[in-house]
Design a protein around this motif. Structure first.
Motif, mmCIF file in Angstrom:
data_model
loop_
_atom_site.group_PDB
_atom_site.id
_atom_site.type_symbol
_atom_site.label_atom_id
_atom_site.label_comp_id
_atom_site.label_asym_id
_atom_site.label_seq_id
_atom_site.Cartn_x
_atom_site.Cartn_y
_atom_site.Cartn_z
ATOM 1 N N PHE A 270 0.822 -1.205 0.000
ATOM 2 C CA PHE A 270 0.000 0.000 0.000
ATOM 3 C C PHE A 270 0.864 1.267 0.000
ATOM 4 C CE2 PHE A 270 -1.886 3.302 2.774
ATOM 5 C CZ PHE A 270 -2.926 3.706 1.946
ATOM 6 N N ILE A 271 1.850 1.321 0.889
ATOM 7 C CA ILE A 271 2.704 2.513 0.956
ATOM 8 C C ILE A 271 3.529 2.662 -0.315
ATOM 9 C CG2 ILE A 271 4.671 3.552 2.165
ATOM 10 C CD1 ILE A 271 3.525 2.484 4.775
ATOM 11 N N LEU A 272 4.049 1.555 -0.842
ATOM 12 C CA LEU A 272 4.806 1.629 -2.089
ATOM 13 C C LEU A 272 3.948 2.159 -3.226
ATOM 14 C CD1 LEU A 272 7.012 -1.595 -2.045
ATOM 15 C CD2 LEU A 272 7.811 0.770 -2.059
ATOM 16 N N ARG A 273 2.695 1.691 -3.311
ATOM 17 C CA ARG A 273 1.789 2.172 -4.363
ATOM 18 C C ARG A 273 1.525 3.674 -4.201
ATOM 19 N NH1 ARG A 273 2.553 -1.902 -6.917
ATOM 20 N NH2 ARG A 273 1.002 -3.479 -7.533
ATOM 21 N N ALA A 274 1.335 4.118 -2.952
ATOM 22 C CA ALA A 274 1.101 5.541 -2.708
ATOM 23 C C ALA A 274 2.306 6.378 -3.112
ATOM 24 C CB ALA A 274 0.760 5.775 -1.235
ATOM 25 N N LEU A 275 3.499 5.893 -2.784
ATOM 26 C CA LEU A 275 4.717 6.626 -3.139
ATOM 27 C C LEU A 275 4.958 6.598 -4.642
ATOM 28 C CD1 LEU A 275 6.978 5.453 -0.188
ATOM 29 C CD2 LEU A 275 6.150 7.776 -0.580
#
Length: 437
Positions: A270-275
């Motif tokens: 999730f965080i990787l996708r957001a970044l």
């Protein structure tokens, strides 16, 4: 400590005055013509040597800040911790720094003032020579000086060799340099990700042990550093470097705990996708907001805390509000989040359950909400990571493409649409029952 000075003549490097901003050249030449030493330093020299376009053109000189101000009417002196001169050309600012001296604990009576506590620099306005200034810089690749007097590049710490090798190496003893300014550990992660350089073993091996020193850095300064780390177009790679060296935990301890938990794979994705989404927008020159980024970084801990509160029989809406309050309050102890970002950040998170309950006119009202687009993009990332139903994200995508679309028979919570109760019509006139006597 002595510098191994190497002077690279104009014929042996690729920096041309045509690549330097006119405003920076104006500052360099005016300082030189006034009898001062004048160099372009740091990122400008580094990036031009790598064939990149610099973001800033900084200047170093032996002129004191007050002497720089006397030369430029469009100059303003700033800073207490580090006294600097800013020369303004409209919106363009050329930063001019006076050469700093090396710290000498036994003889600290330099030309200026310095204050240290437990090895950390609190104030540093002790002036010295260009050689001392070079050895005071953090990394070898930032200790390259372009001399406007003869257009040579002066290399004080074998920085050119490290540039060519793609190596990030700290100047001096790593433990001492990190204690002087713990933010140097964050800069190591940022430059490694930005330039694609490997952090040298001697520079990186002590970072995990020294990382807790970041707790001594003011929260507002850490916010500024996070903006540089994660909103510079390489946030996804920077995130990986931060976690590898134990730095992310110091900035977002609650999020790191969620990443280490049973749902860690989902939250990591999730965080990787957001970044990656933020990186793409930055690289396409589209607007980005820290509110969205901080919402993503705090969502794993907010989501898990809200679920725990619901398990204690708290209403879901109240649980989410309570979880956001707790998580944000704890986060503010580490990193400041200005209210202009924290308010929309909260709204993005609070809209997530509303996106999952769309009946009747609710959908149209949500489509007109000022934070709808950010909340919708947030939902897309959640769905891609497995934190929300893909059908829900698809429905909202279609709802924007086809206005007036009817919601499905069931919403994303699995609840069926409630039956509408028929309203009983009141009798009129003689149909009304007679009052009781």
């Amino acid at each position: 400590m002595r510098a191994q000075v190497r002077v690279i003549p104009r014929s042996e490097h690729q920096i041309s005055r045509s690549q330097i901003s006119d405003h920076a050249l104006k500052v360099l030449y005016r300082l030189k013509n006034a009898g001062f030493e004048a160099y372009m330093v740091g990122g400008g020299v580094r990036d031009l040597s790598l064939g990149r376009e610099p973001k800033d053109f900084d200047v170093a000189t032996d002129a004191k800040p007050e002497e720089v101000k006397d030369l430029f009417r469009n100059c303003r002196l700033i800073g207490r911790r580090f006294r600097l001169a800013h020369v303004f050309f409209g919106r363009d600012i050329i930063e001019v720094a006076t050469f700093r001296a090396l710290h000498d604990p036994e003889n600290g009576d330099g030309d200026g003032d310095v204050a240290m506590e437990d090895g950390m620099i609190l104030r540093d306005n002790v002036y010295g020579t260009v050689e001392e200034d070079a050895l005071r810089r953090d990394f070898t690749i930032n200790s390259l000086y372009y001399n406007i007097a003869d257009f040579s590049v002066v290399d004080f710490a074998n920085g050119m060799d490290d540039l060519e090798a793609g190596r990030l190496r700290l100047i001096g003893d790593p433990d001492a340099r990190y204690r002087e300014d713990p933010v140097r550990m964050l800069r190591a992660a940022r430059f490694s990700a930005k330039l694609g350089f490997q952090i040298s073993p001697e520079t990186g091996e002590s970072i995990p042990e020294m990382a807790p020193l970041l707790a001594n850095i003011p929260q507002a300064r850490l916010f500024d550093e996070i903006m540089k780390l994660l909103m510079g177009g390489v946030g996804a790679e920077t995130f990986s470097v931060l976690r590898r060296y134990g730095l992310f935990e110091q900035l977002f301890p609650q999020t790191e705990a969620a990443l280490a938990g049973p749902s860690g794979d989902v939250w990591d994705l999730f965080i990787l996708r957001a970044l990656e989404n933020t990186d793409r927008r930055v690289n396409e020159d589209k607007p980005v907001t820290p509110a969205f980024l901080f919402a993503a970084l705090l969502w794993p801990s907010v989501s898990e805390r809200a679920q725990a509160l619901e398990a204690e029989d708290m209403h879901p809406t109240q649980a989410l509000q309570e979880a956001i309050g707790e998580v944000v309050a704890a986060q503010l102890e580490r990193v400041a989040i200005p209210k202009r970002f924290s308010v929309p950040m909260r709204e993005i998170m609070l809209l997530q359950p509303r996106l999952a309950r769309f009946r009747g006119k609710r959908a149209n009202r949500l489509l007109s909400h000022p934070r709808f687009r950010a909340a919708y993009d947030f939902l897309l990332i959640r769905a891609a990571a497995g934190d929300a139903p893909q059908e829900l994200a698809d429905w909202w995508t279609q709802a924007q493409e086809t206005p007036g679309q009817q919601p499905p028979a069931q919403d994303a919570t699995g609840e069926g649409k409630p039956r509408r109760r028929r309203r009983r019509r009141r009798r009129r006139g003689g149909d009304q029952p007679a009052p009781s006597e």
